[in-house]
Design a protein around this motif. Structure first.
Motif, PDB file in Angstrom:
ATOM      1  N   ARG A  17     -34.076 -16.681 -16.522  1.00 39.17           N
ATOM      2  CA  ARG A  17     -34.857 -15.505 -16.548  1.00 39.17           C
ATOM      3  C   ARG A  17     -36.327 -15.663 -16.662  1.00 39.17           C
ATOM      4  O   ARG A  17     -36.478 -15.747 -17.917  1.00 39.17           O
ATOM      5  N   PHE A  18     -36.971 -15.437 -15.936  1.00 38.53           N
ATOM      6  CA  PHE A  18     -38.549 -15.487 -16.194  1.00 38.53           C
ATOM      7  C   PHE A  18     -39.143 -14.193 -16.466  1.00 38.53           C
ATOM      8  O   PHE A  18     -38.495 -12.947 -16.017  1.00 38.53           O
ATOM      9  N   TYR A  19     -40.194 -14.100 -17.617  1.00 39.43           N
ATOM     10  CA  TYR A  19     -40.769 -12.694 -17.844  1.00 39.43           C
ATOM     11  C   TYR A  19     -42.087 -12.880 -17.944  1.00 39.43           C
ATOM     12  O   TYR A  19     -42.764 -13.917 -18.323  1.00 39.43           O
ATOM     13  N   ARG A  36     -33.498 -13.920  -7.367  1.00 38.97           N
ATOM     14  CA  ARG A  36     -32.292 -13.365  -6.988  1.00 38.97           C
ATOM     15  C   ARG A  36     -32.277 -11.727  -7.344  1.00 38.97           C
ATOM     16  O   ARG A  36     -31.648 -10.985  -6.713  1.00 38.97           O
ATOM     17  N   LYS A  37     -33.298 -11.511  -8.443  1.00 41.80           N
ATOM     18  CA  LYS A  37     -33.043  -9.969  -9.122  1.00 41.80           C
ATOM     19  C   LYS A  37     -34.196  -9.689  -9.856  1.00 41.80           C
ATOM     20  O   LYS A  37     -34.766 -10.680 -10.467  1.00 41.80           O
ATOM     21  N   ILE A  38     -34.803  -8.486  -9.789  1.00 40.13           N
ATOM     22  CA  ILE A  38     -35.850  -8.297 -10.691  1.00 40.13           C
ATOM     23  C   ILE A  38     -35.525  -6.924 -11.543  1.00 40.13           C
ATOM     24  O   ILE A  38     -35.016  -5.734 -10.815  1.00 40.13           O
ATOM     25  N   TRP A  39     -35.949  -6.853 -12.740  1.00 37.84           N
ATOM     26  CA  TRP A  39     -35.904  -5.566 -13.592  1.00 37.84           C
ATOM     27  C   TRP A  39     -37.241  -5.492 -13.855  1.00 37.84           C
ATOM     28  O   TRP A  39     -37.971  -6.305 -14.148  1.00 37.84           O
ATOM     29  N   GLY A  40     -37.520  -3.916 -14.016  1.00 33.00           N
ATOM     30  CA  GLY A  40     -38.853  -3.670 -14.259  1.00 33.00           C
ATOM     31  C   GLY A  40     -39.112  -2.154 -14.561  1.00 33.00           C
ATOM     32  O   GLY A  40     -38.311  -1.313 -14.354  1.00 33.00           O
ATOM     33  N   ILE A  54     -34.783  -8.329  -2.253  1.00 32.90           N
ATOM     34  CA  ILE A  54     -34.666  -8.513  -3.479  1.00 32.90           C
ATOM     35  C   ILE A  54     -34.040  -7.328  -4.226  1.00 32.90           C
ATOM     36  O   ILE A  54     -34.858  -6.336  -4.427  1.00 32.90           O
ATOM     37  N   PRO A  55     -33.025  -7.306  -4.731  1.00 36.62           N
ATOM     38  CA  PRO A  55     -32.235  -6.163  -5.750  1.00 36.62           C
ATOM     39  C   PRO A  55     -33.084  -6.073  -6.971  1.00 36.62           C
ATOM     40  O   PRO A  55     -33.663  -6.776  -7.488  1.00 36.62           O
ATOM     41  N   ILE A  56     -33.604  -4.566  -7.139  1.00 35.41           N
ATOM     42  CA  ILE A  56     -34.497  -4.231  -8.242  1.00 35.41           C
ATOM     43  C   ILE A  56     -33.752  -3.182  -8.979  1.00 35.41           C
ATOM     44  O   ILE A  56     -33.026  -2.765  -8.440  1.00 35.41           O
ATOM     45  N   THR A  57     -34.248  -3.161 -10.318  1.00 32.72           N
ATOM     46  CA  THR A  57     -33.413  -2.429 -11.238  1.00 32.72           C
ATOM     47  C   THR A  57     -34.517  -1.830 -12.183  1.00 32.72           C
ATOM     48  O   THR A  57     -35.072  -2.569 -13.030  1.00 32.72           O
ATOM     49  N   TYR A  58     -34.521  -0.412 -11.943  1.00 31.11           N
ATOM     50  CA  TYR A  58     -35.571   0.116 -13.049  1.00 31.11           C
ATOM     51  C   TYR A  58     -35.080   0.115 -14.381  1.00 31.11           C
ATOM     52  O   TYR A  58     -33.724   0.286 -14.776  1.00 31.11           O
ATOM     53  N   ALA A  59     -36.026  -0.274 -15.456  1.00 30.61           N
ATOM     54  CA  ALA A  59     -35.460  -0.211 -16.972  1.00 30.61           C
ATOM     55  C   ALA A  59     -36.718   0.024 -17.806  1.00 30.61           C
ATOM     56  O   ALA A  59     -37.762  -0.112 -17.463  1.00 30.61           O
ATOM     57  N   ASP A  60     -36.468   0.609 -18.784  1.00 32.89           N
ATOM     58  CA  ASP A  60     -37.564   0.922 -19.805  1.00 32.89           C
ATOM     59  C   ASP A  60     -37.751  -0.253 -20.559  1.00 32.89           C
ATOM     60  O   ASP A  60     -36.998  -1.323 -20.596  1.00 32.89           O
ATOM     61  N   LEU A  77     -41.823  -6.744 -16.679  1.00 33.51           N
ATOM     62  CA  LEU A  77     -41.204  -7.425 -15.800  1.00 33.51           C
ATOM     63  C   LEU A  77     -40.210  -8.386 -15.949  1.00 33.51           C
ATOM     64  O   LEU A  77     -40.551  -9.289 -16.877  1.00 33.51           O
ATOM     65  N   VAL A  78     -39.108  -8.837 -15.540  1.00 38.19           N
ATOM     66  CA  VAL A  78     -38.200  -9.539 -15.772  1.00 38.19           C
ATOM     67  C   VAL A  78     -37.543 -10.051 -14.402  1.00 38.19           C
ATOM     68  O   VAL A  78     -37.028  -9.229 -13.774  1.00 38.19           O
ATOM     69  N   ALA A  79     -37.325 -11.350 -14.112  1.00 35.42           N
ATOM     70  CA  ALA A  79     -36.750 -11.721 -12.853  1.00 35.42           C
ATOM     71  C   ALA A  79     -35.679 -12.961 -13.276  1.00 35.42           C
ATOM     72  O   ALA A  79     -36.042 -13.837 -13.874  1.00 35.42           O
TER      73      ALA A  79
END
Length: 253
Positions: A17-19, A36-40, A54-60, A77-79
């Motif tokens: 997981r890159f950040y 594969r996936k991104i959170w941000g 690319i699947p994305i997920t919103y997060a605090d 950002l995290v991927a």
């Protein structure tokens, strides 16, 4: 682009997981990298033009902090990514056959922050790439990618089984192998000369290069640092050495 070796698809638990903004944006920009996936956060993701696949997920920010180690600065950002496929040493050497770009070899440098910083310096001074031993070097990780500040995606990184054999192949490609150590009199400026292809060989901080690695160098040299300092961090030494190679005078035509 150098030919790459096949690496099996990684299971989700083993994918790094890159950040941080630099690491994530560089991964997205690299056609060789599969994200594969991104959170941000909504603010960070809103500033990106992401491919719809690319699947994305919103997060605090607090939720993102749970996806990365400790207090890692994720910058919203995290991927999750697949590791890059392997690069063959012979292909890399052939790729740089017509120029004077230096090559960096790291002997059992295991700290991901140091390897990442060396990659960043290699990018800054247009090195051909870096070479490490597969079993004694860190894997791709968020810490390494952040330290590299994007350079992980643009500097070829070759992992080899046998470092001594690789140094032999590097010599056959016409490189002058210069090992950096503090227990010799010759300075780096004296060792690199004014022409020829240079391979810089550095060992881990403290232990330095192994004896067998030194034996596969053409010359050992030191950085002329003050006696008030015992040694430099390997990433700092690499940056100084790469600068020295990049700015050495050329032979007049």
């Amino acid at each position: 682009m150098a030919r790459r070796g096949h690496r099996p698809s990684q299971a989700p638990a083993s994918r790094p997981r890159f950040y941080g903004r630099h690491a994530v944006l560089a991964a997205l920009a690299n056609p060789e990298r599969r994200v594969r996936k991104i959170w941000g956060t909504r603010e960070a993701l809103g500033a990106l033009d992401l491919p719809p696949v690319i699947p994305i997920t919103y997060a605090d920010a607090a939720d993102l902090g749970r996806l990365v180690p400790g207090d890692a600065p994720h910058q919203g950002l995290v991927a999750e990514v697949d590791p890059l496929e392997d690069i063959w040493l012979g292909d890399l050497l052939e790729q740089g056959a017509r120029d004077r770009r230096p090559l960096v070899v790291l002997d059992q440098v295991t700290d991901p922050h140091n390897v990442g910083a060396v990659l960043r310096s290699a990018a800054a001074f247009d090195a051909l790439g870096i070479v490490t031993q597969d079993r004694h070097a860190p894997p791709e990780s968020g810490a390494l990618a952040r330290s590299a500040s994007g350079a992980l995606e643009i500097v070829p990184w070759v992992r080899v089984v046998n470092l001594s054999r690789a140094l032999g192949e590097i010599a056959e490609a016409g490189f002058w192998r210069v090992g950096l150590t503090g227990h010799v009199e010759a300075t780096l400026a004296e060792a690199i000369g004014r022409e020829g292809r240079i391979c810089l060989v550095l060992g881990a901080e403290g232990e330095g290069m192994r004896q067998n690695t030194e034996a596969h160098c053409d010359l050992l040299a030191k950085l002329p640092i003050s006696p008030r300092v015992e040694s430099l961090n390997v990433s700092n030494a690499a940056a100084i050495a790469l600068y020295a190679v990049a700015t050495r005078p050329t032979v007049p035509q």
